[in-house]
Design an enzyme around this catalytic site. Structure first.
Site, short mmCIF file in Angstrom:
data_model
loop_
_atom_site.label_atom_id
_atom_site.label_comp_id
_atom_site.label_asym_id
_atom_site.label_seq_id
_atom_site.Cartn_x
_atom_site.Cartn_y
_atom_site.Cartn_z
N ARG A 200 -0.46 9.45 -9.93
CA ARG A 200 -0.48 8.23 -9.13
C ARG A 200 0.20 7.06 -9.83
NH1 ARG A 200 -3.81 7.58 -4.84
NH2 ARG A 200 -4.29 5.43 -5.45
N ASP B 107 0.83 -1.20 0.00
CA ASP B 107 0.00 0.00 0.00
C ASP B 107 0.87 1.26 0.00
OD1 ASP B 107 -2.39 1.39 0.02
OD2 ASP B 107 -2.60 1.34 2.19
N GLY B 108 0.34 2.31 -0.62
CA GLY B 108 1.01 3.61 -0.55
C GLY B 108 1.63 4.10 -1.83
N HIS C 208 2.81 3.75 -8.89
CA HIS C 208 2.61 2.32 -9.16
C HIS C 208 3.79 1.74 -9.94
CE1 HIS C 208 -1.34 2.30 -7.46
NE2 HIS C 208 -1.82 3.19 -8.32
N LEU D 103 11.86 -19.82 -4.98
CA LEU D 103 10.89 -18.92 -4.35
C LEU D 103 9.55 -19.13 -5.04
CD1 LEU D 103 10.21 -16.51 -2.44
CD2 LEU D 103 10.66 -15.01 -4.40
N TRP E 95 -11.48 -1.81 -8.59
CA TRP E 95 -12.17 -1.40 -9.81
C TRP E 95 -12.88 -0.06 -9.62
CZ3 TRP E 95 -10.88 -3.98 -14.03
CH2 TRP E 95 -10.48 -5.32 -13.92
N GLY F 224 0.18 5.30 -4.61
CA GLY F 224 -0.43 6.54 -5.06
C GLY F 224 -0.04 7.72 -4.19
N THR G 197 -6.72 -5.04 7.27
CA THR G 197 -6.29 -6.17 6.43
C THR G 197 -6.87 -6.13 5.03
OG1 THR G 197 -8.10 -7.57 7.22
CG2 THR G 197 -6.05 -7.61 8.48
N ARG H 238 1.75 -5.00 6.15
CA ARG H 238 1.06 -3.96 5.40
C ARG H 238 1.88 -2.68 5.50
NH1 ARG H 238 -5.01 -2.44 4.22
NH2 ARG H 238 -4.60 -0.54 3.07
N ARG I 208 -11.58 2.60 -8.70
CA ARG I 208 -10.67 3.69 -9.02
C ARG I 208 -10.94 4.20 -10.44
NH1 ARG I 208 -4.88 1.98 -6.20
NH2 ARG I 208 -5.77 1.53 -4.15
N GLU J 189 0.98 -13.75 12.03
CA GLU J 189 1.40 -12.55 12.74
C GLU J 189 1.29 -11.37 11.77
OE1 GLU J 189 2.67 -12.34 16.05
OE2 GLU J 189 1.80 -14.35 16.14
#
Length: 247
Positions: free
Chosen positions: A37, A24-25, A41, A135, A73, A27, A199, A192, A75, A211
């Site tokens: 924005r 998150d963050g 991304h 991975l 969606w 934008g 969440t 986050r 946005r 956790e």
């Protein structure tokens, strides 16, 4: 009798083998700098590359990232189309490197709403990297936890209605087998970024005993060093799963 080395009596460090991240963050990172924005991304996509690259060296076997939710969606059309373009470009440009570095890439979420080209790219890279395991990278696109549970429930209802299973066989394991993450271990740690403490409908079933770590860092600024510090802090947590603390 010689005194026992205290270090020998300590339990083995707890390691987060499956880390899930709500990225998150992006934008806000761009807006704070007076930029569109989508610039944030794109910067966030570059950060994904860096975190994916360092994850195995930090002991992470499974990395699950939240790229686009069922709610995103809402946005602007410009931002949604720009995000879809970024996803497609990431797959095209990173396919060779991911394969070379032994990364298996998978997607969760309802991909039916995505455009045909992006769906083809997703299917293609899943097939190309299926043999790797250094991975396990899982990307959630058009994913929502409630939507996932709804789709799983409907599938189980069909199985019962058509006589394939008995209602008594609808167990936790049966539900988990119908989720998008079937075959993947539950997350040990959910991170986050951006300072938000929620969440956001991300892996609600799978993260029941995970956790959580909420960091104020905006995703484009989230570094491998910060990830390493969070993992170190995680190793000191006492995960009891409903039991009592270890004395």
């Amino acid at each position: 009798m010689a005194a026992k080395d205290p270090s020998e009596a300590q339990p083995a460090p707890r390691q987060a083998r499956h880390v899930a991240i709500i990225m998150d963050g992006n934008g806000r990172w761009a807006t704070n700098r007076g930029w569109p924005r989508l610039v944030g991304h794109r910067k966030g996509a570059e950060r994904v590359k860096e975190i994916v690259r360092c994850a195995p060296d930090l002991g992470i076997d499974w990395l699950t990232i939240y790229a686009f939710s069922t709610e995103n969606w809402k946005r602007s059309t410009e931002e949604v189309l720009g995000l879809m373009s970024i996803f497609a470009r990431y797959i095209e440009r990173e396919a060779d490197r991911l394969a070379a570095e032994g990364v298996r890439m998978r997607f969760i979420g309802d991909r039916r709403r995505l455009d045909d080209r992006l769906q083809r790219l997703m299917t293609g890279i899943e097939a190309r990297t299926a043999q790797y395991s250094r991975l396990n990278l899982t990307v959630a696109i058009n994913y929502g936890g409630r939507d996932e549970l709804l789709r799983a429930t409907r599938a189980l209802c069909r199985d019962v209605a058509e006589g394939r299973i008995d209602p008594a066989q609808v167990t936790e394991a049966a539900i988990a087998a119908h989720l998008d993450t079937a075959g993947l271990p539950d997350p040990d740690l959910v991170i986050r970024t951006s300072g938000e403490s929620r969440t956001s409908n991300f892996l609600p079933w799978q993260s029941a005993y995970a956790e959580y770590e909420f960091t104020p860092t905006l995703w484009p600024d989230f570094t491998p060093a910060e990830l390493a510090a969070i993992l170190t802090a995680f190793s000191g947590r006492d995960r009891r799963f409903g039991g009592v603390a270890r004395g």
